[in-house]
Design an enzyme around this catalytic site. Structure first.
Site, PDB file in Angstrom:
ATOM      1  N   MET A 116     -38.236 -57.033 -18.082  1.00 50.97           N
ATOM      2  CA  MET A 116     -37.731 -57.212 -16.719  1.00 50.97           C
ATOM      3  C   MET A 116     -36.265 -56.791 -16.652  1.00 50.97           C
ATOM      4  O   MET A 116     -35.556 -57.152 -15.711  1.00 50.97           O
ATOM      5  CB  MET A 116     -37.902 -58.663 -16.266  1.00 50.97           C
ATOM      6  CG  MET A 116     -39.379 -59.054 -16.205  1.00 50.97           C
ATOM      7  SD  MET A 116     -39.742 -60.403 -15.077  1.00 50.97           S
ATOM      8  CE  MET A 116     -38.777 -61.701 -15.771  1.00 50.97           C
ATOM      9  N   ASN A 161     -32.148 -56.276 -17.800  1.00 49.75           N
ATOM     10  CA  ASN A 161     -31.019 -57.059 -18.322  1.00 49.75           C
ATOM     11  C   ASN A 161     -31.187 -57.189 -19.840  1.00 49.75           C
ATOM     12  O   ASN A 161     -31.216 -58.281 -20.398  1.00 49.75           O
ATOM     13  CB  ASN A 161     -30.934 -58.429 -17.645  1.00 49.75           C
ATOM     14  CG  ASN A 161     -29.632 -59.117 -18.019  1.00 49.75           C
ATOM     15  OD1 ASN A 161     -29.623 -60.202 -18.572  1.00 49.75           O
ATOM     16  ND2 ASN A 161     -28.517 -58.473 -17.751  1.00 49.75           N
ATOM     17  N   HIS A 213     -31.071 -57.104 -23.868  1.00 42.38           N
ATOM     18  CA  HIS A 213     -30.144 -57.567 -24.905  1.00 42.38           C
ATOM     19  C   HIS A 213     -30.702 -57.140 -26.259  1.00 42.38           C
ATOM     20  O   HIS A 213     -31.757 -56.468 -26.333  1.00 42.38           O
ATOM     21  CB  HIS A 213     -29.945 -59.082 -24.815  1.00 42.38           C
ATOM     22  CG  HIS A 213     -31.224 -59.859 -24.756  1.00 42.38           C
ATOM     23  ND1 HIS A 213     -32.109 -59.924 -25.804  1.00 42.38           N
ATOM     24  CD2 HIS A 213     -31.792 -60.584 -23.752  1.00 42.38           C
ATOM     25  CE1 HIS A 213     -33.147 -60.670 -25.479  1.00 42.38           C
ATOM     26  NE2 HIS A 213     -32.991 -61.072 -24.230  1.00 42.38           N
ATOM     27  N   GLY A 263     -32.358 -58.543 -28.427  1.00 40.24           N
ATOM     28  CA  GLY A 263     -33.758 -58.906 -28.674  1.00 40.24           C
ATOM     29  C   GLY A 263     -34.711 -57.848 -28.131  1.00 40.24           C
ATOM     30  O   GLY A 263     -35.691 -57.472 -28.783  1.00 40.24           O
ATOM     31  N   HIS A 264     -34.424 -57.343 -26.930  1.00 41.59           N
ATOM     32  CA  HIS A 264     -35.267 -56.277 -26.361  1.00 41.59           C
ATOM     33  C   HIS A 264     -35.167 -55.002 -27.199  1.00 41.59           C
ATOM     34  O   HIS A 264     -36.166 -54.326 -27.440  1.00 41.59           O
ATOM     35  CB  HIS A 264     -34.816 -55.938 -24.932  1.00 41.59           C
ATOM     36  CG  HIS A 264     -35.035 -57.030 -23.936  1.00 41.59           C
ATOM     37  ND1 HIS A 264     -33.993 -57.733 -23.370  1.00 41.59           N
ATOM     38  CD2 HIS A 264     -36.166 -57.538 -23.393  1.00 41.59           C
ATOM     39  CE1 HIS A 264     -34.474 -58.621 -22.518  1.00 41.59           C
ATOM     40  NE2 HIS A 264     -35.787 -58.533 -22.514  1.00 41.59           N
ATOM     41  N   LYS A 318     -40.629 -65.131 -28.603  1.00 41.02           N
ATOM     42  CA  LYS A 318     -39.890 -66.206 -27.941  1.00 41.02           C
ATOM     43  C   LYS A 318     -40.764 -66.839 -26.853  1.00 41.02           C
ATOM     44  O   LYS A 318     -40.803 -68.049 -26.711  1.00 41.02           O
ATOM     45  CB  LYS A 318     -38.586 -65.717 -27.320  1.00 41.02           C
ATOM     46  CG  LYS A 318     -37.807 -66.890 -26.727  1.00 41.02           C
ATOM     47  CD  LYS A 318     -36.532 -66.451 -26.087  1.00 41.02           C
ATOM     48  CE  LYS A 318     -36.760 -65.777 -24.795  1.00 41.02           C
ATOM     49  NZ  LYS A 318     -36.567 -66.617 -23.615  1.00 41.02           N
ATOM     50  N   ASP A 319     -41.462 -66.002 -26.094  1.00 42.53           N
ATOM     51  CA  ASP A 319     -42.412 -66.545 -25.126  1.00 42.53           C
ATOM     52  C   ASP A 319     -43.793 -66.495 -25.758  1.00 42.53           C
ATOM     53  O   ASP A 319     -44.609 -65.613 -25.473  1.00 42.53           O
ATOM     54  CB  ASP A 319     -42.362 -65.768 -23.814  1.00 42.53           C
ATOM     55  CG  ASP A 319     -43.045 -66.558 -22.714  1.00 42.53           C
ATOM     56  OD1 ASP A 319     -43.899 -67.421 -23.047  1.00 42.53           O
ATOM     57  OD2 ASP A 319     -42.744 -66.332 -21.539  1.00 42.53           O
ATOM     58  N   GLN A 330     -46.818 -66.707 -23.445  1.00 42.22           N
ATOM     59  CA  GLN A 330     -47.079 -65.418 -22.795  1.00 42.22           C
ATOM     60  C   GLN A 330     -47.799 -64.476 -23.768  1.00 42.22           C
ATOM     61  O   GLN A 330     -48.762 -63.802 -23.411  1.00 42.22           O
ATOM     62  CB  GLN A 330     -45.759 -64.802 -22.338  1.00 42.22           C
ATOM     63  CG  GLN A 330     -45.868 -63.344 -21.901  1.00 42.22           C
ATOM     64  CD  GLN A 330     -44.574 -62.815 -21.337  1.00 42.22           C
ATOM     65  OE1 GLN A 330     -44.271 -63.058 -20.187  1.00 42.22           O
ATOM     66  NE2 GLN A 330     -43.817 -62.083 -22.119  1.00 42.22           N
ATOM     67  N   ARG A 377     -31.380 -65.192 -19.659  1.00 43.71           N
ATOM     68  CA  ARG A 377     -30.885 -66.357 -18.899  1.00 43.71           C
ATOM     69  C   ARG A 377     -29.716 -67.054 -19.596  1.00 43.71           C
ATOM     70  O   ARG A 377     -29.055 -67.889 -18.971  1.00 43.71           O
ATOM     71  CB  ARG A 377     -32.026 -67.340 -18.638  1.00 43.71           C
ATOM     72  CG  ARG A 377     -33.057 -66.773 -17.658  1.00 43.71           C
ATOM     73  CD  ARG A 377     -34.111 -67.782 -17.283  1.00 43.71           C
ATOM     74  NE  ARG A 377     -34.932 -67.341 -16.162  1.00 43.71           N
ATOM     75  CZ  ARG A 377     -36.168 -66.835 -16.264  1.00 43.71           C
ATOM     76  NH1 ARG A 377     -36.731 -66.698 -17.446  1.00 43.71           N
ATOM     77  NH2 ARG A 377     -36.840 -66.471 -15.182  1.00 43.71           N
TER      78      ARG A 377
HETATM   79  O1  PAF Z   1     -41.462 -61.191 -20.791  1.00 38.61           O
HETATM   80  C1  PAF Z   1     -41.148 -60.532 -19.776  1.00 38.61           C
HETATM   81  O2  PAF Z   1     -40.072 -59.945 -19.704  1.00 38.61           O
HETATM   82  C2  PAF Z   1     -42.124 -60.447 -18.617  1.00 38.61           C
HETATM   83  O3  PAF Z   1     -42.827 -61.632 -18.481  1.00 38.61           O
HETATM   84  C3  PAF Z   1     -43.067 -59.243 -18.705  1.00 38.61           C
HETATM   85  C4  PAF Z   1     -43.983 -59.333 -19.926  1.00 38.61           C
HETATM   86  C5  PAF Z   1     -42.288 -57.954 -18.764  1.00 38.61           C
HETATM   87  C6  PAF Z   1     -43.975 -59.204 -17.471  1.00 38.61           C
HETATM   88  O4  PAF Z   1     -43.224 -59.112 -16.298  1.00 38.61           O
END
Ligand code: PAF
Length: 301
Positions: free
Chosen positions: A43, A45, A47, A49-50, A164-165, A168, A202
């Site tokens: 989504m 922003n 960092h 981690g991404h 981390k999630d 998900q 966040r």
């Molecule tokens: O983890 C996220 O950044 C979001 O939940 C994702 C997987 C990109 C779906 O919008």
């Protein structure tokens, strides 16, 4: 600069597309050339981690596609969709440096062409309604809905999600298995700050006073697993963690001990020692207005 040297450091420019047609054109060309394609949905922003997800994807595929889409269907009416940080220029620069080949940055009408009132939604039973799902009604339906769309659009061989999630991640694994989607789901370890705080977009909302306090979540996860290894029953561990978090200034949604492969089932009574490696501790807690999530698996305690 010497031409050979400059060439060896040359990174192909990051391409940015916003439409399905241009996305498909690039991806189909790579596929025809026999290249393996990895996907990192985000989504924005972004960092470290991404970028670690992109690096991981790059190591496992010839091409990496990332997406940036702040998905409105996964935010509740009183959640932070409007204030979710949007930093497109920095994101582009970071993706370029991490070796990403293509950034898919669709507008909302590309993702939801019939409008937000007429979205075909996907619901994953069980997992959607526990832990974070119990506190964010509709959130995981929104995640499942957008991830299914993104996977259909990009059609990657591999998609990388951060641990981390964890909820998900497990939900997406279930979605992919249940719908027989032809994609491998890879998970990447949580990237942490030096004091253990899980990296998150966040975190920037934390005040200077809150920021050191936030590391308490990671410590608390470690203590929960330690208590489990000492034979304390899950309910007592969870209750003690909730008290500890409140005492430390948090407003916790939950502190839970689960088997990693059965996040939707509470654990009751004494835990057989041979089952301990399946354990994961999970926390979601607010510090001021910032909601933080984290988890720690037995293997990483
Ligand atoms: O983890 C996220 O950044 C979001 O939940 C994702 C997987 C990109 C779906 O919008």
């Amino acid at each position: 600069m010497n031409a050979a040297v400059s060439e060896s450091f040359q990174q192909d420019a990051l391409e940015i597309v916003g439409t399905l047609a241009s996305l498909r054109e690039r991806v189909v060309a790579w596929r025809v050339a026999g290249e393996r394609i990895a996907f990192v949905p985000t989504m924005g922003n972004l960092h470290a981690g991404h970028f670690a997800l992109v690096t991981r994807a790059k190591a496992r595929a010839d091409r990496v596609v990332a997406s940036i889409f702040v998905n409105p269907t996964q935010f509740g009416p009183n959640e932070d969709f409007a204030r979710y940080p949007r930093t497109p220029a920095a994101d582009e620069a970071g993706l370029q440096a991490a070796g990403c080949d293509l950034l898919f940055r669709p507008d909302v009408d590309v993702m939801y062409p019939f409008g937000l009132e007429r979205v075909v939604r996907v619901a994953v039973p069980g997992l959607s309604s526990v832990l974070c799902g119990a506190h964010r009604p509709g959130h995981f339906d929104g995640v499942a809905t957008v991830v299914l769309r993104l996977l259909n659009m990009v059609r990657p061989d591999l998609a990388v999600f951060g641990r981390k999630d964890l909820q998900q991640l497990q939900l997406i694994r279930y979605l992919v298995a249940d719908l027989a989607l032809p994609v491998e789901i890879d998970d990447a370890p949580t990237s942490r700050e030096a004091d253990g705080l899980a990296m998150s977009s966040r975190n920037q909302f934390l005040t200077a006073a809150q920021r050191p306090m936030a590391a308490r979540i990671h410590q608390c996860l470690g203590e929960m697993l330690k208590a489990a290894s000492d034979g304390t029953v899950a309910q007592a561990i969870e209750a003690a963690a909730m008290v500890g978090l409140r005492d430390a200034g948090f407003d916790p949604d939950y502190a839970a001990l689960r088997f990693e492969d059965r996040l939707d089932e509470s654990l009751w009574g004494p835990l057989p020692v041979d089952q301990q490696p399946r354990l994961v501790a999970l926390i979601a807690a607010r510090l001021g207005t910032t909601r933080l999530i984290d988890n720690l698996a037995w293997a990483n305690r």
